[in-house]
Design a protein around this motif. Structure first.
Motif, PDB file in Angstrom:
ATOM      1  N   HIS A  67       0.846  -1.192   0.000  1.00 41.63           N
ATOM      2  CA  HIS A  67       0.000   0.000   0.000  1.00 41.63           C
ATOM      3  C   HIS A  67       0.886   1.249   0.000  1.00 41.63           C
ATOM      4  CE1 HIS A  67      -3.309  -2.667   1.210  1.00 41.63           C
ATOM      5  NE2 HIS A  67      -2.531  -3.113   2.188  1.00 41.63           N
ATOM      6  N   PHE A  68       0.520   2.236  -0.785  1.00 45.06           N
ATOM      7  CA  PHE A  68       1.241   3.511  -0.744  1.00 45.06           C
ATOM      8  C   PHE A  68       0.357   4.616  -1.304  1.00 45.06           C
ATOM      9  CE2 PHE A  68       1.931   2.045  -5.001  1.00 45.06           C
ATOM     10  CZ  PHE A  68       2.124   3.168  -5.797  1.00 45.06           C
ATOM     11  N   ILE A  69       0.659   5.851  -0.906  1.00 40.16           N
ATOM     12  CA  ILE A  69      -0.068   7.016  -1.401  1.00 40.16           C
ATOM     13  C   ILE A  69       0.777   7.712  -2.450  1.00 40.16           C
ATOM     14  CG2 ILE A  69      -1.046   9.265  -0.782  1.00 40.16           C
ATOM     15  CD1 ILE A  69      -1.684   8.118   1.960  1.00 40.16           C
ATOM     16  N   ALA A  70       0.161   8.055  -3.567  1.00 35.98           N
ATOM     17  CA  ALA A  70       0.871   8.698  -4.671  1.00 35.98           C
ATOM     18  C   ALA A  70       0.065   9.866  -5.216  1.00 35.98           C
ATOM     19  CB  ALA A  70       1.143   7.695  -5.788  1.00 35.98           C
ATOM     20  N   GLN A  71       0.731  10.663  -6.022  1.00 40.05           N
ATOM     21  CA  GLN A  71       0.105  11.817  -6.646  1.00 40.05           C
ATOM     22  C   GLN A  71      -0.196  11.492  -8.102  1.00 40.05           C
ATOM     23  OE1 GLN A  71      -0.214  14.459  -4.561  1.00 40.05           O
ATOM     24  NE2 GLN A  71      -1.294  15.842  -5.945  1.00 40.05           N
ATOM     25  N   ILE A  72      -1.428  11.793  -8.548  1.00 37.86           N
ATOM     26  CA  ILE A  72      -1.781  11.709  -9.961  1.00 37.86           C
ATOM     27  C   ILE A  72      -2.312  13.082 -10.351  1.00 37.86           C
ATOM     28  CG2 ILE A  72      -3.234  10.636 -11.706  1.00 37.86           C
ATOM     29  CD1 ILE A  72      -3.228   8.107 -10.118  1.00 37.86           C
ATOM     30  N   SER A  90      -7.230   1.602  -6.329  1.00 32.80           N
ATOM     31  CA  SER A  90      -6.585   2.919  -6.365  1.00 32.80           C
ATOM     32  C   SER A  90      -7.602   4.023  -6.109  1.00 32.80           C
ATOM     33  CB  SER A  90      -5.900   3.144  -7.719  1.00 32.80           C
ATOM     34  OG  SER A  90      -6.829   2.967  -8.786  1.00 32.80           O
ATOM     35  N   PRO A  91      -8.235   4.027  -4.929  1.00 33.55           N
ATOM     36  CA  PRO A  91      -9.208   5.088  -4.624  1.00 33.55           C
ATOM     37  C   PRO A  91      -8.523   6.414  -4.324  1.00 33.55           C
ATOM     38  CG  PRO A  91      -8.860   3.723  -2.710  1.00 33.55           C
ATOM     39  CD  PRO A  91      -8.094   3.074  -3.823  1.00 33.55           C
ATOM     40  N   ALA A  92      -9.195   7.493  -4.660  1.00 30.32           N
ATOM     41  CA  ALA A  92      -8.692   8.820  -4.306  1.00 30.32           C
ATOM     42  C   ALA A  92      -8.749   8.979  -2.794  1.00 30.32           C
ATOM     43  CB  ALA A  92      -9.535   9.899  -4.978  1.00 30.32           C
ATOM     44  N   ILE A  93      -7.746   9.638  -2.241  1.00 31.22           N
ATOM     45  CA  ILE A  93      -7.725   9.899  -0.807  1.00 31.22           C
ATOM     46  C   ILE A  93      -7.588  11.400  -0.603  1.00 31.22           C
ATOM     47  CG2 ILE A  93      -5.237   9.387  -0.701  1.00 31.22           C
ATOM     48  CD1 ILE A  93      -5.763   8.445   2.231  1.00 31.22           C
ATOM     49  N   VAL A 148      -7.382   3.032   8.250  1.00 30.66           N
ATOM     50  CA  VAL A 148      -7.473   3.387   6.828  1.00 30.66           C
ATOM     51  C   VAL A 148      -7.982   2.176   6.058  1.00 30.66           C
ATOM     52  CG1 VAL A 148      -6.250   4.295   4.835  1.00 30.66           C
ATOM     53  CG2 VAL A 148      -5.475   4.897   7.138  1.00 30.66           C
ATOM     54  N   HIS A 149      -9.062   2.344   5.304  1.00 31.69           N
ATOM     55  CA  HIS A 149      -9.599   1.255   4.489  1.00 31.69           C
ATOM     56  C   HIS A 149      -8.903   1.287   3.132  1.00 31.69           C
ATOM     57  CE1 HIS A 149     -12.258  -1.404   2.339  1.00 31.69           C
ATOM     58  NE2 HIS A 149     -12.977  -1.622   3.438  1.00 31.69           N
ATOM     59  N   PRO A 150      -8.126   0.259   2.780  1.00 30.03           N
ATOM     60  CA  PRO A 150      -7.327   0.322   1.552  1.00 30.03           C
ATOM     61  C   PRO A 150      -8.147   0.343   0.270  1.00 30.03           C
ATOM     62  CG  PRO A 150      -7.194  -1.860   2.531  1.00 30.03           C
ATOM     63  CD  PRO A 150      -7.886  -0.987   3.530  1.00 30.03           C
ATOM     64  N   ALA A 151      -9.337  -0.250   0.280  1.00 33.36           N
ATOM     65  CA  ALA A 151     -10.128  -0.326  -0.942  1.00 33.36           C
ATOM     66  C   ALA A 151     -10.913   0.945  -1.221  1.00 33.36           C
ATOM     67  CB  ALA A 151     -11.083  -1.515  -0.877  1.00 33.36           C
ATOM     68  N   THR A 152     -11.217   1.718  -0.167  1.00 31.45           N
ATOM     69  CA  THR A 152     -12.032   2.917  -0.339  1.00 31.45           C
ATOM     70  C   THR A 152     -11.319   4.194   0.094  1.00 31.45           C
ATOM     71  OG1 THR A 152     -13.001   2.748   1.876  1.00 31.45           O
ATOM     72  CG2 THR A 152     -14.102   1.547   0.086  1.00 31.45           C
ATOM     73  N   ALA A 153     -10.212   4.065   0.818  1.00 35.90           N
ATOM     74  CA  ALA A 153      -9.463   5.193   1.404  1.00 35.90           C
ATOM     75  C   ALA A 153     -10.257   5.901   2.487  1.00 35.90           C
ATOM     76  CB  ALA A 153      -9.026   6.179   0.323  1.00 35.90           C
ATOM     77  N   ALA A 154     -11.348   5.292   2.944  1.00 29.84           N
ATOM     78  CA  ALA A 154     -12.140   5.884   4.028  1.00 29.84           C
ATOM     79  C   ALA A 154     -11.383   5.758   5.348  1.00 29.84           C
ATOM     80  CB  ALA A 154     -13.488   5.190   4.132  1.00 29.84           C
ATOM     81  N   LEU A 155     -11.522   6.772   6.192  1.00 31.81           N
ATOM     82  CA  LEU A 155     -10.876   6.784   7.497  1.00 31.81           C
ATOM     83  C   LEU A 155     -11.900   6.539   8.592  1.00 31.81           C
ATOM     84  CD1 LEU A 155      -8.484   9.880   7.226  1.00 31.81           C
ATOM     85  CD2 LEU A 155      -8.118   7.528   6.430  1.00 31.81           C
ATOM     86  N   THR A 156     -11.490   5.787   9.598  1.00 33.88           N
ATOM     87  CA  THR A 156     -12.303   5.571  10.785  1.00 33.88           C
ATOM     88  C   THR A 156     -11.525   6.094  11.980  1.00 33.88           C
ATOM     89  OG1 THR A 156     -13.333   3.588   9.854  1.00 33.88           O
ATOM     90  CG2 THR A 156     -13.479   3.888  12.232  1.00 33.88           C
TER      91      THR A 156
END
Length: 210
Positions: A74-79, A98-101, A132-140
């Protein structure tokens, strides 16, 4: 103290991660673009696994983690102007999601005891300990973090045996090594600590942070 049998098994599988080849995102500055790569820890030789043509930038290692149970990276990137939470197959580099976060999250760690990604959400001068939910990028939200004005990159670690998340926080003008309970977010320790120690990593082999 003797570890419970289930915890011993979980830590065994986490230990397998120690023997794995390091993986990373590589910026090809000569030809342009980014690639998912593996590194030979003994020789430093880099092997390209897959190209990531959509990337226009990436967030450094404080926003990446390996899921040792499902063999994922898992990693966060810029598009362009958007940030995306990528999940790759650890072996092939295939993009699985690759959901937007829209949130800034640092110190991402994978907890194999509950199969969950954890991190710290940064929102201006406010900080929250989150899942952090990896499939949706939703935070709890797990718990808000108080008395903190900043953090030190490379200081995040997760003690799998004791389920304690540790990092260096700036409190006023003092750097502190802060430990919080993963399940509740309650602060367990908060002691002054020098700011010239970084790269913290937890070793499940001997239950120590290096």
């Amino acid at each position: 103290m003797k570890q419970p049998a289930l915890l011993t098994v979980l830590l065994f599988f986490c230990n397998l991660l120690i023997a794995q080849t390091p993986h990373a995102i590589w910026e090809d500055q000569i030809n342009g673009g980014y690639k998912y790569v593996q590194l030979d820890a003994s020789t430093g030789v880099k092997t390209n696994i897959s190209s990531l043509p959509s990337l226009t930038g990436f967030v450094m290692g404080d926003a990446s983690a390996i899921n040792s149970d499902l063999n994922r990276y898992h990693f966060i990137a810029q598009i362009n102007t958007s940030r995306v939470l990528f999940t790759l197959d650890l072996s092939s580099g295939a993009i699985l999601s690759s959901p937007a976060i829209t949130n800034t999250v640092v110190g991402i760690k994978y907890n194999c005891n509950d199969s969950t990604l954890y991190g710290i959400q940064v929102n201006g001068n406010l900080y929250n300990f989150v899942k952090v939910h990896p499939a949706t990028a939703a935070l709890t939200m797990v718990a808000p973090i108080s008395n903190m004005q900043g953090y030190v990159g490379g200081s995040f670690s997760l003690d799998l045996a004791n389920q304690v998340y540790t990092y260096k926080a700036l409190t006023g003008s003092v750097f502190k090594l802060r430990s919080i309970d993963v399940k509740t977010g309650i602060v367990l320790h908060d002691n002054p600590f020098p700011d010239n120690v970084a790269g913290h990593k937890y070793s499940p082999t001997d239950n120590a942070v290096y």
